[in-house]
Design a protein around this motif. Structure first.
Motif, PDB file in Angstrom:
ATOM      1  N   PHE A  37       1.032  -1.544  -0.276  1.00 55.06           N
ATOM      2  CA  PHE A  37      -0.175  -0.365   0.218  1.00 55.06           C
ATOM      3  C   PHE A  37       0.920   1.095  -0.163  1.00 55.06           C
ATOM      4  O   PHE A  37       0.514   2.385  -1.188  1.00 55.06           O
ATOM      5  CB  PHE A  37      -0.755  -0.401   1.307  1.00 55.06           C
ATOM      6  N   ARG A  38       1.773   1.331   0.531  1.00 58.78           N
ATOM      7  CA  ARG A  38       2.296   2.420   0.747  1.00 58.78           C
ATOM      8  C   ARG A  38       3.451   2.486  -0.483  1.00 58.78           C
ATOM      9  O   ARG A  38       3.649   4.008  -1.149  1.00 58.78           O
ATOM     10  CB  ARG A  38       3.495   2.529   2.018  1.00 58.78           C
ATOM     11  N   TRP A  39       3.863   1.699  -1.406  1.00 54.79           N
ATOM     12  CA  TRP A  39       4.178   1.924  -2.361  1.00 54.79           C
ATOM     13  C   TRP A  39       3.845   2.270  -3.269  1.00 54.79           C
ATOM     14  O   TRP A  39       4.290   3.534  -4.193  1.00 54.79           O
ATOM     15  CB  TRP A  39       5.272   0.551  -2.138  1.00 54.79           C
ATOM     16  N   HIS A  40       2.929   1.727  -3.326  1.00 54.08           N
ATOM     17  CA  HIS A  40       2.030   2.070  -4.625  1.00 54.08           C
ATOM     18  C   HIS A  40       1.434   3.976  -4.357  1.00 54.08           C
ATOM     19  O   HIS A  40       0.906   4.564  -5.223  1.00 54.08           O
ATOM     20  CB  HIS A  40       0.264   1.117  -4.707  1.00 54.08           C
ATOM     21  N   THR A  41       0.599   3.890  -2.974  1.00 52.61           N
ATOM     22  CA  THR A  41       0.382   5.299  -2.472  1.00 52.61           C
ATOM     23  C   THR A  41       2.215   6.071  -2.451  1.00 52.61           C
ATOM     24  O   THR A  41       1.239   7.378  -3.554  1.00 52.61           O
ATOM     25  CB  THR A  41      -0.007   5.716  -1.005  1.00 52.61           C
ATOM     26  N   LEU A  42       3.022   6.225  -2.478  1.00 52.39           N
ATOM     27  CA  LEU A  42       4.138   6.998  -3.681  1.00 52.39           C
ATOM     28  C   LEU A  42       4.418   7.043  -4.829  1.00 52.39           C
ATOM     29  O   LEU A  42       4.486   8.212  -5.367  1.00 52.39           O
ATOM     30  CB  LEU A  42       5.577   6.216  -2.541  1.00 52.39           C
ATOM     31  N   GLN A  43       4.242   5.668  -5.339  1.00 44.94           N
ATOM     32  CA  GLN A  43       3.997   5.755  -6.710  1.00 44.94           C
ATOM     33  C   GLN A  43       2.938   7.377  -7.342  1.00 44.94           C
ATOM     34  O   GLN A  43       3.356   7.779  -8.430  1.00 44.94           O
ATOM     35  CB  GLN A  43       3.661   4.751  -7.690  1.00 44.94           C
ATOM     36  N   GLN A  44       2.112   6.969  -6.768  1.00 42.38           N
ATOM     37  CA  GLN A  44       0.726   7.285  -6.872  1.00 42.38           C
ATOM     38  C   GLN A  44       0.386   9.417  -7.266  1.00 42.38           C
ATOM     39  O   GLN A  44       0.825  10.010  -7.489  1.00 42.38           O
ATOM     40  CB  GLN A  44      -0.935   7.291  -6.346  1.00 42.38           C
ATOM     41  N   GLU A  60      -5.977  21.799  -5.429  1.00 41.00           N
ATOM     42  CA  GLU A  60      -7.222  20.802  -5.216  1.00 41.00           C
ATOM     43  C   GLU A  60      -7.782  19.891  -5.835  1.00 41.00           C
ATOM     44  O   GLU A  60      -8.401  18.514  -5.285  1.00 41.00           O
ATOM     45  CB  GLU A  60      -8.263  21.600  -4.736  1.00 41.00           C
ATOM     46  N   LEU A  61      -7.411  20.104  -7.210  1.00 41.00           N
ATOM     47  CA  LEU A  61      -8.397  19.217  -7.634  1.00 41.00           C
ATOM     48  C   LEU A  61      -7.380  17.861  -8.039  1.00 41.00           C
ATOM     49  O   LEU A  61      -8.108  16.698  -8.287  1.00 41.00           O
ATOM     50  CB  LEU A  61      -8.272  19.851  -9.361  1.00 41.00           C
ATOM     51  N   VAL A  62      -6.459  17.811  -7.660  1.00 36.28           N
ATOM     52  CA  VAL A  62      -4.996  16.899  -7.867  1.00 36.28           C
ATOM     53  C   VAL A  62      -5.265  16.250  -6.629  1.00 36.28           C
ATOM     54  O   VAL A  62      -5.143  14.685  -6.643  1.00 36.28           O
ATOM     55  CB  VAL A  62      -3.586  17.319  -7.973  1.00 36.28           C
ATOM     56  N   VAL A  63      -5.137  16.700  -5.190  1.00 39.73           N
ATOM     57  CA  VAL A  63      -5.414  15.971  -4.163  1.00 39.73           C
ATOM     58  C   VAL A  63      -6.814  15.302  -4.419  1.00 39.73           C
ATOM     59  O   VAL A  63      -7.206  13.740  -3.446  1.00 39.73           O
ATOM     60  CB  VAL A  63      -6.086  16.599  -3.347  1.00 39.73           C
ATOM     61  N   GLU A  64      -8.265  15.866  -4.922  1.00 36.23           N
ATOM     62  CA  GLU A  64      -8.957  15.072  -5.387  1.00 36.23           C
ATOM     63  C   GLU A  64      -9.138  13.435  -6.152  1.00 36.23           C
ATOM     64  O   GLU A  64      -9.568  12.747  -5.618  1.00 36.23           O
ATOM     65  CB  GLU A  64     -10.286  15.818  -5.577  1.00 36.23           C
ATOM     66  N   THR A  65      -8.233  13.771  -7.560  1.00 37.97           N
ATOM     67  CA  THR A  65      -7.895  12.774  -7.946  1.00 37.97           C
ATOM     68  C   THR A  65      -7.712  11.429  -6.966  1.00 37.97           C
ATOM     69  O   THR A  65      -7.428  10.436  -6.942  1.00 37.97           O
ATOM     70  CB  THR A  65      -7.125  13.636  -9.209  1.00 37.97           C
ATOM     71  N   PHE A  66      -6.531  12.291  -5.737  1.00 35.95           N
ATOM     72  CA  PHE A  66      -5.568  11.299  -5.223  1.00 35.95           C
ATOM     73  C   PHE A  66      -6.429  10.997  -4.400  1.00 35.95           C
ATOM     74  O   PHE A  66      -6.249   9.139  -4.100  1.00 35.95           O
ATOM     75  CB  PHE A  66      -4.387  11.910  -4.617  1.00 35.95           C
ATOM     76  N   LEU A  67      -7.699  11.479  -3.934  1.00 33.45           N
ATOM     77  CA  LEU A  67      -7.833  10.539  -2.460  1.00 33.45           C
ATOM     78  C   LEU A  67      -9.748   9.513  -3.418  1.00 33.45           C
ATOM     79  O   LEU A  67      -9.498   8.506  -2.790  1.00 33.45           O
ATOM     80  CB  LEU A  67      -9.363  11.185  -1.788  1.00 33.45           C
ATOM     81  N   ALA A  68      -9.964  10.497  -4.684  1.00 30.66           N
ATOM     82  CA  ALA A  68     -10.626   9.070  -4.833  1.00 30.66           C
ATOM     83  C   ALA A  68      -9.728   7.477  -5.505  1.00 30.66           C
ATOM     84  O   ALA A  68     -10.841   6.411  -5.535  1.00 30.66           O
ATOM     85  CB  ALA A  68     -11.292   9.416  -6.591  1.00 30.66           C
ATOM     86  N   TRP A  69      -8.657   7.822  -5.415  1.00 30.53           N
ATOM     87  CA  TRP A  69      -7.549   6.713  -5.546  1.00 30.53           C
ATOM     88  C   TRP A  69      -7.397   5.754  -4.912  1.00 30.53           C
ATOM     89  O   TRP A  69      -7.626   4.672  -4.698  1.00 30.53           O
ATOM     90  CB  TRP A  69      -6.200   7.011  -6.343  1.00 30.53           C
ATOM     91  N   LEU A  70      -7.177   6.007  -3.998  1.00 26.11           N
ATOM     92  CA  LEU A  70      -7.148   5.886  -2.247  1.00 26.11           C
ATOM     93  C   LEU A  70      -8.349   4.812  -1.599  1.00 26.11           C
ATOM     94  O   LEU A  70      -8.341   3.860  -1.043  1.00 26.11           O
ATOM     95  CB  LEU A  70      -6.870   6.821  -1.117  1.00 26.11           C
ATOM     96  N   VAL A 122      -9.069  -1.184   1.585  1.00 25.96           N
ATOM     97  CA  VAL A 122      -9.662   0.716   1.873  1.00 25.96           C
ATOM     98  C   VAL A 122     -11.571  -0.445   2.644  1.00 25.96           C
ATOM     99  O   VAL A 122     -11.759  -0.174   1.723  1.00 25.96           O
ATOM    100  CB  VAL A 122      -9.232   1.192   0.921  1.00 25.96           C
ATOM    101  N   ARG A 123     -11.437  -0.223   3.528  1.00 24.14           N
ATOM    102  CA  ARG A 123     -12.435  -0.524   4.198  1.00 24.14           C
ATOM    103  C   ARG A 123     -13.225   0.858   4.949  1.00 24.14           C
ATOM    104  O   ARG A 123     -14.134   1.834   5.062  1.00 24.14           O
ATOM    105  CB  ARG A 123     -12.567  -1.338   5.831  1.00 24.14           C
ATOM    106  N   ARG A 124     -12.323   1.658   5.768  1.00 19.11           N
ATOM    107  CA  ARG A 124     -12.259   3.203   5.894  1.00 19.11           C
ATOM    108  C   ARG A 124     -11.289   4.043   5.880  1.00 19.11           C
ATOM    109  O   ARG A 124     -10.125   3.963   5.464  1.00 19.11           O
ATOM    110  CB  ARG A 124     -12.756   3.305   7.272  1.00 19.11           C
ATOM    111  N   LEU A 125     -11.824   5.435   4.851  1.00 22.08           N
ATOM    112  CA  LEU A 125     -10.621   6.474   4.702  1.00 22.08           C
ATOM    113  C   LEU A 125     -11.413   7.604   5.340  1.00 22.08           C
ATOM    114  O   LEU A 125     -12.526   8.616   5.494  1.00 22.08           O
ATOM    115  CB  LEU A 125     -10.732   6.794   3.217  1.00 22.08           C
ATOM    116  N   ARG A 126     -10.531   7.983   6.837  1.00 23.66           N
ATOM    117  CA  ARG A 126     -10.365   9.336   6.968  1.00 23.66           C
ATOM    118  C   ARG A 126      -9.714  10.566   6.899  1.00 23.66           C
ATOM    119  O   ARG A 126      -8.698  10.178   6.792  1.00 23.66           O
ATOM    120  CB  ARG A 126     -10.410   8.741   8.690  1.00 23.66           C
ATOM    121  N   VAL A 127     -10.207  11.518   5.977  1.00 22.71           N
ATOM    122  CA  VAL A 127      -9.868  12.998   5.500  1.00 22.71           C
ATOM    123  C   VAL A 127     -10.311  14.020   6.524  1.00 22.71           C
ATOM    124  O   VAL A 127     -11.547  13.880   6.835  1.00 22.71           O
ATOM    125  CB  VAL A 127     -10.562  13.072   4.283  1.00 22.71           C
TER     126      VAL A 127
END
Length: 92
Positions: free
Chosen positions: A20-27, A53-63, A72-77
């Protein structure tokens, strides 16, 4: 150009031991975000992410989907203060 956004994120579920961390880094690098990601002792993964803002939203959608074997069962932002001095995205 969109406004800047900084967020603190905690992902819960099957997010450790699955790359997860490695893929998160790549994304994050592919999107040009700055910040960091690290495992927490309770099995969650914590992140700080900043960028447009739009890039962060794209990243959150990927997460929310997560990479490969992750579940991923829960994502707290939550919004967070901008952190100066960050260069790139790192695994801590």
């Amino acid at each position: 150009m969109s406004a800047e956004r900084s967020v603190h994120v905690v992902a819960s579920g099957l997010v450790q031991g699955v790359g997860f961390r490695w893929h998160t880094l790549q994304q994050a690098e592919a999107l040009g975000l700055t910040g960091w990601v690290r495992n927490l002792p309770n099995g969650d993964v914590e992140m700080f992410v900043q960028g447009g803002e739009l890039v962060v939203e794209t990243f959150l959608a990927w997460l929310r989907e997560g990479p490969g074997y992750a579940q991923v069962r829960r994502l707290r932002v939550r919004e967070a203060p901008r952190q100066g001095g960050l260069t790139g995205f790192t695994v801590r």
